[in-house]
Design a protein around this motif. Structure first.
Motif, PDB file in Angstrom:
ATOM      1  N   ASN A 137       0.812  -1.215   0.000  1.00 27.78           N
ATOM      2  CA  ASN A 137       0.000   0.000   0.000  1.00 27.78           C
ATOM      3  C   ASN A 137       0.848   1.269   0.000  1.00 27.78           C
ATOM      4  O   ASN A 137       0.315   2.362  -0.123  1.00 27.78           O
ATOM      5  CB  ASN A 137      -0.963   0.011   1.189  1.00 27.78           C
ATOM      6  CG  ASN A 137      -0.227   0.041   2.499  1.00 27.78           C
ATOM      7  OD1 ASN A 137       0.880  -0.433   2.625  1.00 27.78           O
ATOM      8  ND2 ASN A 137      -0.886   0.585   3.500  1.00 27.78           N
ATOM      9  N   LEU A 138       2.157   1.160   0.100  1.00 28.20           N
ATOM     10  CA  LEU A 138       3.035   2.325   0.049  1.00 28.20           C
ATOM     11  C   LEU A 138       3.641   2.538  -1.337  1.00 28.20           C
ATOM     12  O   LEU A 138       4.367   3.508  -1.540  1.00 28.20           O
ATOM     13  CB  LEU A 138       4.158   2.200   1.068  1.00 28.20           C
ATOM     14  CG  LEU A 138       3.741   2.079   2.524  1.00 28.20           C
ATOM     15  CD1 LEU A 138       4.960   1.995   3.421  1.00 28.20           C
ATOM     16  CD2 LEU A 138       2.865   3.235   2.919  1.00 28.20           C
ATOM     17  N   LEU A 148      -3.923   9.385  -1.424  1.00 26.94           N
ATOM     18  CA  LEU A 148      -2.998   9.857  -0.398  1.00 26.94           C
ATOM     19  C   LEU A 148      -3.697  10.300   0.884  1.00 26.94           C
ATOM     20  O   LEU A 148      -3.034  10.481   1.906  1.00 26.94           O
ATOM     21  CB  LEU A 148      -2.177  11.019  -0.956  1.00 26.94           C
ATOM     22  CG  LEU A 148      -1.293  10.679  -2.146  1.00 26.94           C
ATOM     23  CD1 LEU A 148      -0.709  11.934  -2.742  1.00 26.94           C
ATOM     24  CD2 LEU A 148      -0.208   9.711  -1.745  1.00 26.94           C
ATOM     25  N   GLN A 174      -5.536   8.834   3.047  1.00 28.86           N
ATOM     26  CA  GLN A 174      -5.487   7.918   4.190  1.00 28.86           C
ATOM     27  C   GLN A 174      -4.244   8.137   5.049  1.00 28.86           C
ATOM     28  O   GLN A 174      -4.245   7.813   6.233  1.00 28.86           O
ATOM     29  CB  GLN A 174      -5.524   6.479   3.699  1.00 28.86           C
ATOM     30  CG  GLN A 174      -4.356   6.123   2.802  1.00 28.86           C
ATOM     31  CD  GLN A 174      -4.447   4.746   2.228  1.00 28.86           C
ATOM     32  OE1 GLN A 174      -5.104   3.893   2.810  1.00 28.86           O
ATOM     33  NE2 GLN A 174      -3.787   4.504   1.115  1.00 28.86           N
ATOM     34  N   TYR A 175      -3.195   8.707   4.483  1.00 28.84           N
ATOM     35  CA  TYR A 175      -1.958   8.901   5.236  1.00 28.84           C
ATOM     36  C   TYR A 175      -1.942  10.222   6.006  1.00 28.84           C
ATOM     37  O   TYR A 175      -0.967  10.517   6.683  1.00 28.84           O
ATOM     38  CB  TYR A 175      -0.757   8.833   4.297  1.00 28.84           C
ATOM     39  CG  TYR A 175      -0.672   7.514   3.583  1.00 28.84           C
ATOM     40  CD1 TYR A 175      -0.502   6.336   4.290  1.00 28.84           C
ATOM     41  CD2 TYR A 175      -0.801   7.437   2.207  1.00 28.84           C
ATOM     42  CE1 TYR A 175      -0.452   5.115   3.661  1.00 28.84           C
ATOM     43  CE2 TYR A 175      -0.753   6.223   1.554  1.00 28.84           C
ATOM     44  CZ  TYR A 175      -0.572   5.066   2.294  1.00 28.84           C
ATOM     45  OH  TYR A 175      -0.533   3.861   1.652  1.00 28.84           O
ATOM     46  N   HIS A 176      -2.997  11.020   5.912  1.00 23.18           N
ATOM     47  CA  HIS A 176      -3.068  12.279   6.648  1.00 23.18           C
ATOM     48  C   HIS A 176      -3.883  12.161   7.931  1.00 23.18           C
ATOM     49  O   HIS A 176      -4.173  13.169   8.570  1.00 23.18           O
ATOM     50  CB  HIS A 176      -3.643  13.377   5.752  1.00 23.18           C
ATOM     51  CG  HIS A 176      -2.701  13.764   4.656  1.00 23.18           C
ATOM     52  ND1 HIS A 176      -1.568  14.476   4.874  1.00 23.18           N
ATOM     53  CD2 HIS A 176      -2.724  13.492   3.333  1.00 23.18           C
ATOM     54  CE1 HIS A 176      -0.919  14.658   3.737  1.00 23.18           C
ATOM     55  NE2 HIS A 176      -1.613  14.062   2.789  1.00 23.18           N
ATOM     56  N   GLN A 177      -4.238  10.947   8.313  1.00 24.89           N
ATOM     57  CA  GLN A 177      -4.935  10.746   9.581  1.00 24.89           C
ATOM     58  C   GLN A 177      -3.953  10.933  10.725  1.00 24.89           C
ATOM     59  O   GLN A 177      -2.780  10.592  10.618  1.00 24.89           O
ATOM     60  CB  GLN A 177      -5.530   9.345   9.645  1.00 24.89           C
ATOM     61  CG  GLN A 177      -6.633   9.112   8.667  1.00 24.89           C
ATOM     62  CD  GLN A 177      -7.176   7.700   8.763  1.00 24.89           C
ATOM     63  OE1 GLN A 177      -6.761   6.918   9.601  1.00 24.89           O
ATOM     64  NE2 GLN A 177      -8.116   7.377   7.894  1.00 24.89           N
ATOM     65  N   THR A 186       1.092  12.423  11.864  1.00 19.66           N
ATOM     66  CA  THR A 186       0.237  11.843  10.836  1.00 19.66           C
ATOM     67  C   THR A 186       0.784  10.461  10.512  1.00 19.66           C
ATOM     68  O   THR A 186       1.939  10.134  10.828  1.00 19.66           O
ATOM     69  CB  THR A 186       0.218  12.705   9.566  1.00 19.66           C
ATOM     70  OG1 THR A 186       1.527  12.721   9.005  1.00 19.66           O
ATOM     71  CG2 THR A 186      -0.266  14.105   9.855  1.00 19.66           C
ATOM     72  N   LEU A 187      -0.021   9.649   9.851  1.00 16.51           N
ATOM     73  CA  LEU A 187       0.466   8.329   9.460  1.00 16.51           C
ATOM     74  C   LEU A 187       1.619   8.444   8.464  1.00 16.51           C
ATOM     75  O   LEU A 187       2.515   7.603   8.445  1.00 16.51           O
ATOM     76  CB  LEU A 187      -0.673   7.509   8.869  1.00 16.51           C
ATOM     77  CG  LEU A 187      -1.749   7.095   9.867  1.00 16.51           C
ATOM     78  CD1 LEU A 187      -2.849   6.312   9.156  1.00 16.51           C
ATOM     79  CD2 LEU A 187      -1.169   6.290  10.997  1.00 16.51           C
ATOM     80  N   ALA A 188       1.612   9.496   7.633  1.00 16.85           N
ATOM     81  CA  ALA A 188       2.723   9.710   6.698  1.00 16.85           C
ATOM     82  C   ALA A 188       4.033   9.939   7.448  1.00 16.85           C
ATOM     83  O   ALA A 188       5.082   9.416   7.059  1.00 16.85           O
ATOM     84  CB  ALA A 188       2.419  10.893   5.781  1.00 16.85           C
ATOM     85  N   ILE A 211       5.128   6.559   8.917  1.00 12.31           N
ATOM     86  CA  ILE A 211       5.683   5.705   7.863  1.00 12.31           C
ATOM     87  C   ILE A 211       7.081   6.178   7.491  1.00 12.31           C
ATOM     88  O   ILE A 211       7.992   5.380   7.281  1.00 12.31           O
ATOM     89  CB  ILE A 211       4.747   5.689   6.640  1.00 12.31           C
ATOM     90  CG1 ILE A 211       3.468   4.943   6.969  1.00 12.31           C
ATOM     91  CG2 ILE A 211       5.431   5.065   5.433  1.00 12.31           C
ATOM     92  CD1 ILE A 211       2.367   5.121   5.953  1.00 12.31           C
TER      93      ILE A 211
END
Length: 151
Positions: A60-61, A107, A109-112, A122-124, A127
């Protein structure tokens, strides 16, 4: 950093070539969409085999960019105008301007937000800390700590 500028330019070359062939030979305004489908199929095969199959990097990345709506845009401009000049000017401008906002849903979903050890991230960000890229200063410091010195 170069993804929003380089990817649409490179993909546009393939889409324009297939669109030109299918329009001149068969008068079918589906060339850009067909090219985008072929590019995305090849990219998914590449992402799955190389990133997941060889290195087990999370699939997913490493998603390919969304190109289908831009291919639709280019084909619709050609179908409505029937002109190469209008397609080159209006279609390519729309192609470039649509690239970044079309990829926002992928993209998003990675700003949660997430709280990790009392720090709001954030999830970004999380990661980025767990999967360090080779060009970042953190990776260079990790290499300098070991026996292999690249810089």
């Amino acid at each position: 950093r170069m993804w929003p500028t380089v990817a649409p330019i490179v993909a546009m070359c393939f889409a324009a070539a297939v669109q030109s062939f299918l329009w001149q030979k068969f008068r079918l305004p589906i060339g850009a969409t067909v090219a985008c489908l072929a590019l995305l199929t090849g990219e998914w095969i590449n992402r799955y085999d190389n990133f997941w199959g060889w290195t087990f990097f999370p699939i997913n990345l490493v998603f390919p960019s969304a190109l289908i709506p831009m291919g639709f845009w280019l084909d619709v401009v050609l179908m409505m105008s029937g002109s190469w000049l209008v397609t080159a000017l209006v279609g390519s401008m729309g192609w470039g301007l649509l690239f970044y906002p079309i990829n926002w849903p992928v993209l998003a979903q990675y700003h949660q937000s997430a709280e990790i050890d009392g720090v709001l991230l954030t999830l970004a960000d999380l990661i980025g800390f767990n999967y360090v890229r080779t060009g970042t200063p953190e990776y260079i410091r990790m290499v300098e700590r070991g026996t292999l010195r690249t810089f």
